[in-house]
Design an enzyme around this catalytic site. Structure first.
Site, PDB file in Angstrom:
ATOM      1  CG  ASN A 135     -26.982  -1.239 -28.563  1.00 10.87           C
ATOM      2  OD1 ASN A 135     -27.753  -2.171 -28.835  1.00 10.87           O
ATOM      3  ND2 ASN A 135     -26.265  -1.217 -27.468  1.00 10.87           N
ATOM      4  CD1 TRP A 136     -31.964   0.052 -33.159  1.00 13.53           C
ATOM      5  CD2 TRP A 136     -33.202  -1.667 -33.912  1.00 13.53           C
ATOM      6  NE1 TRP A 136     -32.346   0.335 -34.456  1.00 13.53           N
ATOM      7  CE2 TRP A 136     -33.102  -0.708 -34.938  1.00 13.53           C
ATOM      8  CE3 TRP A 136     -33.923  -2.838 -34.159  1.00 13.53           C
ATOM      9  CZ2 TRP A 136     -33.710  -0.877 -36.187  1.00 13.53           C
ATOM     10  CZ3 TRP A 136     -34.523  -3.018 -35.396  1.00 13.53           C
ATOM     11  CH2 TRP A 136     -34.418  -2.041 -36.406  1.00 13.53           C
ATOM     12  CE  LYS A 137     -28.289   0.570 -24.946  1.00 15.97           C
ATOM     13  NZ  LYS A 137     -28.016   1.333 -23.741  1.00 15.97           N
ATOM     14  CG  HIS A 174     -23.460  -2.457 -24.223  1.00 16.45           C
ATOM     15  ND1 HIS A 174     -24.084  -2.139 -23.048  1.00 16.45           N
ATOM     16  CD2 HIS A 174     -23.658  -1.406 -25.057  1.00 16.45           C
ATOM     17  CE1 HIS A 174     -24.643  -0.939 -23.171  1.00 16.45           C
ATOM     18  NE2 HIS A 174     -24.396  -0.476 -24.387  1.00 16.45           N
ATOM     19  CD  GLU A 226     -27.275  -1.521 -21.645  1.00 14.64           C
ATOM     20  OE1 GLU A 226     -27.640  -2.187 -22.620  1.00 14.64           O
ATOM     21  OE2 GLU A 226     -27.369  -0.272 -21.597  1.00 14.64           O
ATOM     22  CD  GLU A 257     -21.683   2.407 -25.484  1.00 15.39           C
ATOM     23  OE1 GLU A 257     -22.393   2.974 -26.310  1.00 15.39           O
ATOM     24  OE2 GLU A 257     -22.028   1.372 -24.888  1.00 15.39           O
ATOM     25  N   GLY A 283     -27.933   6.049 -21.077  1.00 18.35           N
ATOM     26  CA  GLY A 283     -29.355   6.064 -20.747  1.00 18.35           C
ATOM     27  C   GLY A 283     -29.708   7.033 -19.633  1.00 18.35           C
ATOM     28  CB  SER A 342     -26.813  10.652 -23.114  1.00 22.50           C
ATOM     29  OG  SER A 342     -27.335   9.858 -22.055  1.00 22.50           O
ATOM     30  N   GLY A 383     -27.883   4.481 -28.267  1.00 19.77           N
ATOM     31  CA  GLY A 383     -28.991   3.677 -27.764  1.00 19.77           C
ATOM     32  C   GLY A 383     -30.319   4.356 -28.039  1.00 19.77           C
ATOM     33  N   GLY A 384     -30.870   5.014 -27.008  1.00 20.49           N
ATOM     34  CA  GLY A 384     -32.210   5.591 -27.081  1.00 20.49           C
ATOM     35  C   GLY A 384     -32.513   6.395 -28.346  1.00 20.49           C
TER      36      GLY A 384
END
Ligand code: 13P
Length: 253
Positions: free
Chosen positions: A9-11, A97, A99, A169, A175, A215, A236-237
């Site tokens: 997930n590049w966000k 998601h 977010e 999640e 994150g 994470s 993500g990251g």
């Protein structure tokens, strides 16, 4: 064996050129995937066509949108419809998601509408669920996640449900560098599967892919994915770092 998925997930990160380079670097070094393994890249809307083009001929690789709107077309300035995504050949759409739930007030009911239209056009939703820290600290995570599943998914038929990928999640692990322990992940994944089993029967539940997100790194992916009900990750990251994401792909069962 049910599908095992490493999903990036590049966000809202990377320029077009950076995204193109990242995809190329990962795809050129990615290991051969077994038929039950898949790699999915959820990229920003403007990069979907580029990404779809980049994966042509790559077995087991698919592209996801990070969101969609609940209507087919019309006067909804700035929104992106499922038929648009379908016309690009996109295979998946990330829905719910945390977010989007937090910053864009997406409710379980609204997500049910997005799930319906995605399924109508043959896109597979990656449905995200998970509890905030306060709920975990009060040990109410099962009831919280159970309600998310109920209000967004349980109107679906068993055939429809089988098109869904679930991503657990926990919000406190996103994150933050604070990963759920593999025991915490397994416990919740087993709970989710038991809920699906109660609703749709054991055979259906046994086939649903449940990803863990929060994470996930190259260094902890094997431990998390080794749990019996953890079928890969939504990352993500670490999905923005070539070596990390490659290690995550290699950690798939
Ligand atoms: P991080 O891997 O950066 O914690 O993000 C998880 C996530 O939100 C994936 O959708």
């Amino acid at each position: 064996m049910r599908q095992q998925i490493a999903a990036a997930n590049w966000k809202m990160n990377l320029t077009l050129a950076e995204g193109q380079q990242l995809l190329q670097d990962i795809l050129s070094k990615s290991p051969e995937l077994s038929s039950h393994q898949q790699v999915v890249f959820a990229v920003p809307f403007p990069y979907l066509a580029m990404a779809q083009e980049a994966i042509q001929g790559k077995a087991g690789v698919a592209i996801a949108a990070q969101n969609c709107y609940s209507k087919k077309s019309g006067a909804y300035t700035g929104e992106v419809s499922v038929p648009m995504l379908q016309s690009l050949g996109i295979g998946y759409v990330v829905l719910g998601h945390s977010e989007r739930r937090e910053y864009f007030q997406e409710s379980n009911q609204f997500l049910a509408e997005k799930i319906n239209i995605s399924l109508e056009y043959g896109l597979k939703p990656i449905f995200c669920c998970g509890e905030p820290l306060a709920i975990r600290e009060a040990n109410n995570q099962n009831a919280f996640v159970g309600q998310q599943l109920q209000e967004s998914l349980y109107h679906l038929s068993a055939t429809q449900l089988q098109q869904i990928v679930i991503a657990y999640e926990p919000i406190w692990a996103i994150g933050t560098g604070k990963t759920a322990t593999s025991e915490q992940a397994q416990e919740m994944h087993a709970f989710i599967r038991s809920q699906l089993s109660a609703q749709y029967g054991e055979a259906v539940a046994a086939n649903i892919t449940i990803l863990y997100g929060g994470s996930v790194k190259g260094a902890n992916a094997s431990e998390l994915f080794s749990q019996p009900d953890v079928d890969g990750g939504l990352v993500g990251g670490a999905s923005l770092i070539v070596e990390d994401f490659l290690a995550i792909i290699k950690a798939l069962k």
